[in-house]
Write a protein that holds these residues in place. Structure first.
Motif, PDB file in Angstrom:
ATOM      1  N   ASP A  86       4.830   9.833   0.495  1.00 34.12           N
ATOM      2  CA  ASP A  86       5.527   8.957   1.087  1.00 34.12           C
ATOM      3  C   ASP A  86       4.886   8.639   2.367  1.00 34.12           C
ATOM      4  N   LEU A  87       4.473   7.213   2.630  1.00 35.25           N
ATOM      5  CA  LEU A  87       4.036   6.831   3.789  1.00 35.25           C
ATOM      6  C   LEU A  87       5.039   5.740   4.409  1.00 35.25           C
ATOM      7  N   ASP A  88       4.864   5.720   5.761  1.00 31.96           N
ATOM      8  CA  ASP A  88       5.717   4.704   6.431  1.00 31.96           C
ATOM      9  C   ASP A  88       4.928   3.509   6.756  1.00 31.96           C
ATOM     10  N   LYS A  89       5.370   2.344   6.225  1.00 38.32           N
ATOM     11  CA  LYS A  89       4.550   1.226   6.336  1.00 38.32           C
ATOM     12  C   LYS A  89       4.003   0.954   7.445  1.00 38.32           C
ATOM     13  N   LYS A  90       5.016   0.982   8.602  1.00 42.56           N
ATOM     14  CA  LYS A  90       4.647   0.971  10.095  1.00 42.56           C
ATOM     15  C   LYS A  90       3.370   1.814  10.592  1.00 42.56           C
ATOM     16  N   LYS A  91       3.190   2.964   9.887  1.00 44.44           N
ATOM     17  CA  LYS A  91       2.092   3.748  10.331  1.00 44.44           C
ATOM     18  C   LYS A  91       0.793   3.304   9.561  1.00 44.44           C
ATOM     19  N   ILE A 122       0.648  -1.068   0.118  1.00 53.98           N
ATOM     20  CA  ILE A 122       0.020   0.027   0.117  1.00 53.98           C
ATOM     21  C   ILE A 122       0.947   1.108   0.107  1.00 53.98           C
ATOM     22  N   ALA A 123       1.831   1.235   0.853  1.00 57.83           N
ATOM     23  CA  ALA A 123       2.827   2.428   0.748  1.00 57.83           C
ATOM     24  C   ALA A 123       3.401   2.593  -0.418  1.00 57.83           C
ATOM     25  N   VAL A 140      -8.634   2.326   4.888  1.00 58.55           N
ATOM     26  CA  VAL A 140      -7.392   1.914   5.560  1.00 58.55           C
ATOM     27  C   VAL A 140      -7.124   3.222   6.509  1.00 58.55           C
ATOM     28  N   ALA A 141      -7.034   2.923   8.029  1.00 61.04           N
ATOM     29  CA  ALA A 141      -6.413   3.894   8.818  1.00 61.04           C
ATOM     30  C   ALA A 141      -4.747   4.117   8.565  1.00 61.04           C
ATOM     31  N   ILE A 142      -4.440   5.393   8.748  1.00 64.73           N
ATOM     32  CA  ILE A 142      -2.932   5.526   8.846  1.00 64.73           C
ATOM     33  C   ILE A 142      -2.753   6.709   9.829  1.00 64.73           C
ATOM     34  N   LYS A 143      -1.825   6.150  10.871  1.00 60.30           N
ATOM     35  CA  LYS A 143      -1.532   6.834  11.983  1.00 60.30           C
ATOM     36  C   LYS A 143      -0.383   8.001  11.594  1.00 60.30           C
ATOM     37  N   LEU A 144      -0.900   9.311  11.230  1.00 62.08           N
ATOM     38  CA  LEU A 144       0.145  10.348  10.811  1.00 62.08           C
ATOM     39  C   LEU A 144       0.885  11.159  12.096  1.00 62.08           C
ATOM     40  N   HIS A 145       0.261  11.052  13.074  1.00 62.94           N
ATOM     41  CA  HIS A 145       0.791  11.817  14.450  1.00 62.94           C
ATOM     42  C   HIS A 145      -0.012  11.136  15.609  1.00 62.94           C
TER      43      HIS A 145
END
Length: 149
Positions: free
Chosen positions: A109-114, A98-99, A129-134
């Motif tokens: 640019d997304l971190d796969k861990k987030k 997905i990243a 899909v939820a993405i934890k940005l902060h």
């Protein structure tokens, strides 16, 4: 003697705290090991300026995360996977894929861990899909899983 801590110390306090320590303990342990500095007016002013700068940086990071979350809400990423017998998905889509697709399709640019996936996406369809940005901001990205031809 008043001391400003330069690092987190288990029994004393956290970085930036102002503590009261005995003269001997401060001179023989805290100051030589650079755990803290004496709380002079100059050092107090430096601490105040550092905290103001850290607060400003944290606020900027929060605003950037909110802006990225707003951009991601509008986007849709398409990921293609192989199909097995009967039109069923062969394999699954992971956060790494997905990243990579987001970077390729939208140059974000997304971190796969987030990327917060409870489990890998194993069937065709559209997913939120939820993405934890902060720590305070979570964005949503629409992922469409299609058959590779």
């Amino acid at each position: 003697m008043k001391i400003i801590l330069l690092q987190d110390e288990k029994k004393l306090g956290k970085k930036g705290d102002i503590i009261e320590a005995s003269e001997g303990y401060a001179r023989n342990y805290i100051l030589p090991k650079k755990i803290g500095v004496e709380a002079t007016p100059g050092n107090m002013n430096d601490l105040k300026l550092k905290k103001a700068n850290e607060d400003r940086i944290a606020k900027e990071q929060l605003e950037a995360a909110k802006a990225l979350a707003a951009r991601l809400d509008e986007k849709q990423v398409t990921v293609k996977i192989k199909a097995g017998e009967g039109g069923r998905a062969f394999g699954s889509v992971s956060s790494k894929e997905i990243a990579a697709a987001c970077k390729e399709q939208h140059d974000i640019d997304l971190d796969k861990k987030k990327i917060l996936l409870q489990e890998n996406l194993r069937s065709f369809g559209t997913y939120e899909v939820a993405i934890k940005l902060h720590p305070q901001v979570t964005g949503k990205l629409t992922v469409k899983v299609t058959e590779m031809r």
